[in-house]
Design a protein around this motif. Structure first.
Motif, PDB file in Angstrom:
ATOM      1  N   UNK A  12       2.891  26.224   6.867  1.00  0.00           N
ATOM      2  CA  UNK A  12       3.771  25.592   7.919  1.00  0.00           C
ATOM      3  C   UNK A  12       2.265  26.115   8.965  1.00  0.00           C
ATOM      4  N   UNK A  13       1.110  26.526   8.671  1.00  0.00           N
ATOM      5  CA  UNK A  13       0.303  26.738   9.969  1.00  0.00           C
ATOM      6  C   UNK A  13      -0.374  26.002  10.510  1.00  0.00           C
ATOM      7  N   UNK A  14      -1.031  24.956   9.173  1.00  0.00           N
ATOM      8  CA  UNK A  14      -1.769  23.690   9.086  1.00  0.00           C
ATOM      9  C   UNK A  14      -0.557  22.814   9.795  1.00  0.00           C
ATOM     10  N   UNK A  15      -0.049  22.314   9.573  1.00  0.00           N
ATOM     11  CA  UNK A  15       1.516  21.584  10.002  1.00  0.00           C
ATOM     12  C   UNK A  15       1.157  21.301  10.988  1.00  0.00           C
ATOM     13  N   UNK A  16       1.580  22.659  11.876  1.00  0.00           N
ATOM     14  CA  UNK A  16       1.780  22.432  13.579  1.00  0.00           C
ATOM     15  C   UNK A  16       0.476  22.078  14.028  1.00  0.00           C
ATOM     16  N   UNK A  17      -0.440  22.607  13.339  1.00  0.00           N
ATOM     17  CA  UNK A  17      -2.105  22.771  14.307  1.00  0.00           C
ATOM     18  C   UNK A  17      -2.348  20.709  14.110  1.00  0.00           C
ATOM     19  N   UNK A  18      -1.991  20.435  13.258  1.00  0.00           N
ATOM     20  CA  UNK A  18      -1.949  18.155  13.221  1.00  0.00           C
ATOM     21  C   UNK A  18      -0.894  17.831  13.617  1.00  0.00           C
ATOM     22  N   UNK A  19       0.179  18.821  14.858  1.00  0.00           N
ATOM     23  CA  UNK A  19       1.151  18.018  15.651  1.00  0.00           C
ATOM     24  C   UNK A  19       2.083  17.585  14.516  1.00  0.00           C
ATOM     25  N   UNK A  20       2.539  17.751  13.113  1.00  0.00           N
ATOM     26  CA  UNK A  20       3.689  17.354  12.099  1.00  0.00           C
ATOM     27  C   UNK A  20       4.885  18.844  12.090  1.00  0.00           C
ATOM     28  N   UNK A  21       5.094  19.437  13.544  1.00  0.00           N
ATOM     29  CA  UNK A  21       5.419  20.697  13.594  1.00  0.00           C
ATOM     30  C   UNK A  21       7.324  20.122  13.443  1.00  0.00           C
ATOM     31  N   UNK A  22       8.667  19.782  12.128  1.00  0.00           N
ATOM     32  CA  UNK A  22       9.426  19.527  12.425  1.00  0.00           C
ATOM     33  C   UNK A  22       9.241  18.338  11.445  1.00  0.00           C
TER      34      UNK A  22
END
Length: 339
Positions: free
Chosen positions: A148-158
């Motif tokens: 979840x942390x790296x998903x947010x980092x690359x702009x794919x949160x949600x």
């Protein structure tokens, strides 16, 4: 680039394809060309390459198809066994590592991203990103948290619950990058990761990648055949031809002082003013006068000042520290394409 300490040190490395390549290399006459070697029934995937990658550096390796760039990077991680020479990663001779030690090095120190996204089609974004952590044996809660942390980092949160087929090409590439980042690699290998994307998305991914590198400071080896991409991303560029490195230098020096005719042809259509920085032209023994300019500014960015200024030498500063002065006439020659 943050340090001169080499993370990867590659000395006189050869990778030959053919029957008994070690035996052939032992008898290879000095000065044998790529074509001579081919006539003998061998292919020099990597030909006597010596290169180092510093900690925090982004080294871009480029060349045409078949130049040896992907083969060289696969040698760095020992996905290819080299025929001769030595490769050290953080001081370890990787050719001396056992299979278990090599697997541990790859799992814990290296991240890899390739042109083909290689996503698991029946797994969600979250599960794709968490996959290498699962292979490492990390518990479910910890790997979910990291993913979840790296998903947010690359702009794919949600989009954690989306499947690959529900994503655009650029978003799929971000998943590949996030999956690679999940293991927190010290060394990151990227083999033409954006070449399958359309130009607009490719530019966006380059911007995103530069943002990530600014935040994370990884040691990166990035392969591309696109010189514009190399100029945007690189601390240094290594240009390869027929398995050998023709030149390895900063983008400024490569466009200003190509070492070979092959490199010159690569650079001849480049607008040098958008590549060359004030710092590259600054002369340490000059002081200049008046307000200083930043070493990081390109000649193109300084165009208006250079045209309208009357000073012969303009002071240049790097991180607020004087490093010399720019000769205005020389900068104008770059601006108008005379250099």
């Amino acid at each position: 680039m943050t340090s001169n300490s080499p993370v990867i040190s590659c000395k006189n490395v050869w990778k030959l394809f053919g029957h008994d390549p070690e035996g052939y290399l032992a008898k290879l006459p000095s000065g044998h060309s790529y074509e001579d070697i081919r006539q003998d029934g061998y292919i020099a995937g990597v030909k006597d390459v010596s290169i180092e990658v510093a900690r925090g550096e982004m080294l871009v390796i480029m060349g045409l198809s078949g130049s040896g760039k992907s083969t060289l990077v696969r040698c760095f991680s020992r996905l290819h066994e080299i025929t001769g020479g030595t490769i050290e990663v953080e001081g370890q001779d990787i050719m001396a590592l056992s299979e278990k030690e090599l697997i541990d090095l790859r799992r814990n120190k290296m991240g890899m991203v390739f042109q083909s996204f290689g996503l698991l089609p029946h797994r969600t974004v979250l599960d794709n990103v968490a996959f290498p952590l699962e292979m490492r044996g990390q518990d479910r809660h910890a790997r979910r948290e990291r993913a979840l942390e790296v998903i947010k980092l690359v702009g794919l949160e949600g989009r954690e619950d989306y499947f690959p087929r529900e994503l655009s090409g650029g978003q799929q590439q971000r998943v590949g990058i996030a999956r690679s980042l999940a293991i927190e690699p010290d060394i990151w290998f990227l083999d033409e990761p954006f070449s399958a994307l359309d130009p607009l998305i490719r530019r966006e991914m380059q911007d995103e990648f530069l943002r990530l590198q600014e935040m994370l400071g990884k040691t990166i080896v990035f392969i591309t055949h696109d010189f514009d991409e190399a100029l945007r991303l690189a601390d240094r560029i290594a240009i390869m031809k027929d398995g050998a490195v023709e030149q390895c230098d900063t983008p400024d020096r490569i466009v200003m002082n190509p070492a070979t005719e092959y490199v010159r042809k690569f650079t001849e259509d480049i607008d040098k003013s958008r590549v060359v920085h004030a710092g590259a032209l600054a002369k340490a023994d000059l002081k200049g006068e008046g307000d200083a300019i930043s070493a990081d500014a390109t000649i193109q960015e300084l165009a208006s000042l250079l045209v309208n200024d009357s000073r012969e030498a303009i002071p240049v500063v790097k991180d607020a520290t004087p490093i010399g002065a720019l000769v205005r006439k020389e900068a104008l020659q770059v601006l108008v394409g005379a250099s």
